[in-house]
Write a protein that holds these residues in place. Structure first.
Motif, PDB file in Angstrom:
ATOM      1  N   UNK A  71     -20.037  46.432   9.209  1.00  8.60           N
ATOM      2  CA  UNK A  71     -19.524  47.750   8.806  1.00  8.60           C
ATOM      3  C   UNK A  71     -20.124  48.829   9.700  1.00  8.60           C
ATOM      4  N   UNK A  72     -21.419  48.695   9.976  1.00 10.87           N
ATOM      5  CA  UNK A  72     -22.059  49.650  10.877  1.00 10.87           C
ATOM      6  C   UNK A  72     -21.445  49.628  12.265  1.00 10.87           C
ATOM      7  N   UNK A  73     -21.112  48.436  12.760  1.00 12.42           N
ATOM      8  CA  UNK A  73     -20.465  48.312  14.069  1.00 12.42           C
ATOM      9  C   UNK A  73     -19.127  49.032  14.080  1.00 12.42           C
ATOM     10  N   UNK A  74     -18.371  48.852  13.020  1.00 14.22           N
ATOM     11  CA  UNK A  74     -17.063  49.497  12.893  1.00 14.22           C
ATOM     12  C   UNK A  74     -17.195  51.015  12.971  1.00 14.22           C
ATOM     13  N   UNK A  75     -18.158  51.558  12.234  1.00 14.81           N
ATOM     14  CA  UNK A  75     -18.337  53.014  12.175  1.00 14.81           C
ATOM     15  C   UNK A  75     -18.805  53.567  13.519  1.00 14.81           C
ATOM     16  N   UNK A  76     -19.793  52.912  14.127  1.00 17.58           N
ATOM     17  CA  UNK A  76     -20.346  53.418  15.385  1.00 17.58           C
ATOM     18  C   UNK A  76     -19.290  53.405  16.491  1.00 17.58           C
ATOM     19  N   UNK A  77     -18.542  52.302  16.599  1.00 15.82           N
ATOM     20  CA  UNK A  77     -17.485  52.254  17.616  1.00 15.82           C
ATOM     21  C   UNK A  77     -16.417  53.297  17.315  1.00 15.82           C
ATOM     22  N   UNK A  78     -16.082  53.460  16.034  1.00 11.31           N
ATOM     23  CA  UNK A  78     -15.093  54.460  15.646  1.00 11.31           C
ATOM     24  C   UNK A  78     -15.515  55.865  16.049  1.00 11.31           C
ATOM     25  N   UNK A  79     -16.796  56.188  15.867  1.00  8.00           N
ATOM     26  CA  UNK A  79     -17.288  57.503  16.271  1.00  8.00           C
ATOM     27  C   UNK A  79     -17.195  57.690  17.782  1.00  8.00           C
ATOM     28  N   UNK A  80     -17.542  56.658  18.536  1.00  7.21           N
ATOM     29  CA  UNK A  80     -17.458  56.773  19.991  1.00  7.21           C
ATOM     30  C   UNK A  80     -16.012  56.915  20.462  1.00  7.21           C
ATOM     31  N   UNK A  81     -15.080  56.257  19.744  1.00  7.99           N
ATOM     32  CA  UNK A  81     -13.660  56.439  20.077  1.00  7.99           C
ATOM     33  C   UNK A  81     -13.265  57.899  19.842  1.00  7.99           C
ATOM     34  N   UNK A  82     -13.683  58.448  18.693  1.00  4.71           N
ATOM     35  CA  UNK A  82     -13.368  59.849  18.392  1.00  4.71           C
ATOM     36  C   UNK A  82     -13.969  60.805  19.405  1.00  4.71           C
TER      37      UNK A  82
ATOM     38  N   UNK B 254     -16.156  58.383  24.287  1.00  6.66           N
ATOM     39  CA  UNK B 254     -17.260  57.875  25.120  1.00  6.66           C
ATOM     40  C   UNK B 254     -17.085  56.374  25.336  1.00  6.66           C
ATOM     41  N   UNK B 255     -16.404  56.012  26.426  1.00  9.38           N
ATOM     42  CA  UNK B 255     -15.974  54.632  26.657  1.00  9.38           C
ATOM     43  C   UNK B 255     -17.120  53.695  27.033  1.00  9.38           C
ATOM     44  N   UNK B 256     -18.050  54.164  27.829  1.00 11.49           N
ATOM     45  CA  UNK B 256     -19.137  53.283  28.246  1.00 11.49           C
ATOM     46  C   UNK B 256     -19.968  52.832  27.056  1.00 11.49           C
ATOM     47  N   UNK B 257     -20.237  53.764  26.140  1.00 12.15           N
ATOM     48  CA  UNK B 257     -21.008  53.416  24.951  1.00 12.15           C
ATOM     49  C   UNK B 257     -20.284  52.382  24.103  1.00 12.15           C
ATOM     50  N   UNK B 258     -18.947  52.468  24.064  1.00  8.01           N
ATOM     51  CA  UNK B 258     -18.182  51.492  23.290  1.00  8.01           C
ATOM     52  C   UNK B 258     -18.443  50.083  23.812  1.00  8.01           C
ATOM     53  N   UNK B 259     -18.388  49.926  25.130  1.00  7.59           N
ATOM     54  CA  UNK B 259     -18.595  48.596  25.713  1.00  7.59           C
ATOM     55  C   UNK B 259     -20.010  48.089  25.441  1.00  7.59           C
ATOM     56  N   UNK B 260     -20.994  48.961  25.523  1.00  5.29           N
ATOM     57  CA  UNK B 260     -22.376  48.559  25.233  1.00  5.29           C
ATOM     58  C   UNK B 260     -22.526  48.110  23.777  1.00  5.29           C
ATOM     59  N   UNK B 261     -21.868  48.836  22.859  1.00  7.40           N
ATOM     60  CA  UNK B 261     -21.942  48.462  21.449  1.00  7.40           C
ATOM     61  C   UNK B 261     -21.291  47.100  21.225  1.00  7.40           C
TER      62      UNK B 261
END
Length: 464
Positions: free
Chosen positions: A81-92, A95-102
């Motif tokens: 669930x935390x992964x879902x939220x963090x990636x969702x925030x980066x999408x909003x 910030x694409x590089x952070x998405x790949x790192x996550x």
């Protein structure tokens, strides 16, 4: 060829930040609900096969393990669930590089947690069953099933964490396809191993592990062939400290909530076990209907956390309000329709799982005492998920633990002791559902009023 691939990838990704919401939420939630229901149908096939071909003790062994399995797995599932939220925030935030790192951090966590659970399952299977007072005629069978089941934990975790990554960008269809294929394989192996080779509960456990490996393999394939932002490179697997911290701060409260929730269910399962193997088998059969209904709630809750996280990250608070409203209404309507169907056709549906008269009697009681109120969790799961999407993960976890866990244990040691009937035991569910709903709804509206009047959101958890 590349243009066609790009078009296909765009179709998989849902634009949660612009345009209409109702159709997008339904397109997100319905495949997710179908995935969970399908998974439970295949689990139900496990139980139906052993119930008819291996006896009610084998059914009790397989069905009575649910609380123990959830107790060990929910902490790690919460991290997804935390992964879902963090990636969702980066999408909003774009910030694409952070998405790949996550993505690489999350898959690393999945493999590590799966390995941990594999080992824990071998050592803790029998002690947990002894603590729950599993009847002696069921204990050995249940231990065998639980140990085999946990051999597949790395596959189970990889599927769940990988699916969370795909869900964060709106793709709920491919996890469904992976689960569909794995489920068909599961049913075929059940029939082969239980009926032909007469392996009983061991056969069901082996079939589950092998089918989980198929679904995990497909998810891994999807991620390795994703667009660059979400693409998984197995050579770059690593644990990024900052990203793991963000995932942990949001996911750990949800995981602890699920873990404590499962602990309370272990206490309830212990009380059910005290009524004998008929009660265990009957309860295991009836609880399938509760799972089916809850998966509708869970699907709209996942939609709430995913859509809210992106729009909250983008600062669109009005859209967040509409997301909450649509998800709550959708969950209530869906669960009411399903629960009423199960209640009306309860007798023939229960006999799909077991023909044993004693088990059927207990199952009928559970349907009328619990399933009829199964819409109530919508009123705390959806607002709790919306709060997580707004970076408030600890508060809904604490309130849910109190309302649905602490009060349940208190009920067992007070009301149930005063009137130790099976019916009184089951009354704990609607009572605690109502209490939890009041607490979480009040908190959601209070925090929403404060958050939506303040400055733009921060990625860090406000309760971390």
């Amino acid at each position: 060829m590349r243009l066609a691939q790009k078009t296909e990838r765009k179709q998989r990704q849902v634009d949660m930040l612009h345009g209409s919401l109702l159709d997008k939420i339904l397109l997100f939630a319905l495949p997710l609900a179908a995935s969970s229901i399908l998974q439970q149908l295949f689990n139900s096939a496990d139980m139906a096969v052993v119930g008819h071909f291996a006896g009610h003790q084998a059914l009790a062994a397989v069905g009575g393990n649910t609380a123990a399995i959830n107790l060990l797995t929910n902490l790690f599932i919460g991290l997804s669930v935390g992964a879902n939220v963090v990636i969702g925030h980066f999408i909003g935030l774009g910030r694409k590089k952070e998405i790949r790192d996550v993505v690489h951090t999350v898959i690393s966590v999945a493999l590590i947690s799966g390995g941990i659970l594999l080992v824990l399952g071998q050592f803790l299977a029998k002690p947990i069953l002894l603590v729950t007072d599993a009847p002696l005629d069921v204990l050995d069978l249940a231990t065998v099933y639980l140990r085999i089941y946990f051999l597949g934990m790395p596959f189970f975790m990889l599927y769940n964490f990988g699916s969370a990554i795909l869900r964060s960008k709106g793709d709920t269809k491919r996890p469904l396809y992976a689960l569909l294929l794995a489920g068909v394989i599961n049913v075929g192996l059940n029939l082969l191993l239980v009926i032909v080779f007469r392996l009983g509960v061991a056969g069901v456990g082996i079939a589950t592990v092998l089918s989980n490996s198929v679904s995990a393999g497909l998810i891994l394939y999807f991620l390795c062939h994703e667009e660059e932002t979400f693409r998984l490179d197995l050579h770059q697997l690593s644990l990024n400290k900052d990203h793991f911290r963000r995932v942990f701060l949001i996911g750990a409260p949800a995981g602890l909530q699920g873990m404590v929730f499962s602990l309370s269910n272990v206490f309830i399962q212990t009380a059910i076990n005290s009524f004998g193997s008929d009660a265990m088998a009957g309860s295991a059969a009836a609880v399938n209907f509760e799972f089916f209904t809850y998966f509708v709630v869970s699907a709209f809750s996942q939609a709430a956390v995913t859509f809210t996280s992106q729009n909250f990250g983008a600062g669109d608070y009005q859209r967040c309000r509409r997301i909450f409203r649509i998800c709550t209404i959708g969950a209530l309507i869906g669960t009411l329709c399903m629960s009423m169907t199960f209640v009306l056709f309860r007798a023939p549906l229960i006999r799909i799982y077991t023909p044993d008269p004693g088990a059927v009697e207990y199952a009928l009681v559970r349907v009328l005492r619990v399933e009829i109120f199964a819409c109530l969790p919508s009123l705390y799961e959806v607002p709790g998920s919306a709060l997580r999407g707004m970076n408030h993960s600890l508060l809904p976890a604490v309130l849910t633990v109190f309302g649905s866990c602490v009060l349940r244990v208190a009920w067992l040691f007070t009301v149930f002791q005063w009137s130790s009937s099976f019916e009184m035991l089951l009354n704990v569910y609607p009572v605690t559902w109502v209490t939890t709903a009041v607490l979480v709804l009040f908190s959601y509206f209070f925090i929403r009023r404060r958050e939506f009047q303040g400055p733009g959101p921060k990625l860090e958890s406000k309760e971390g």
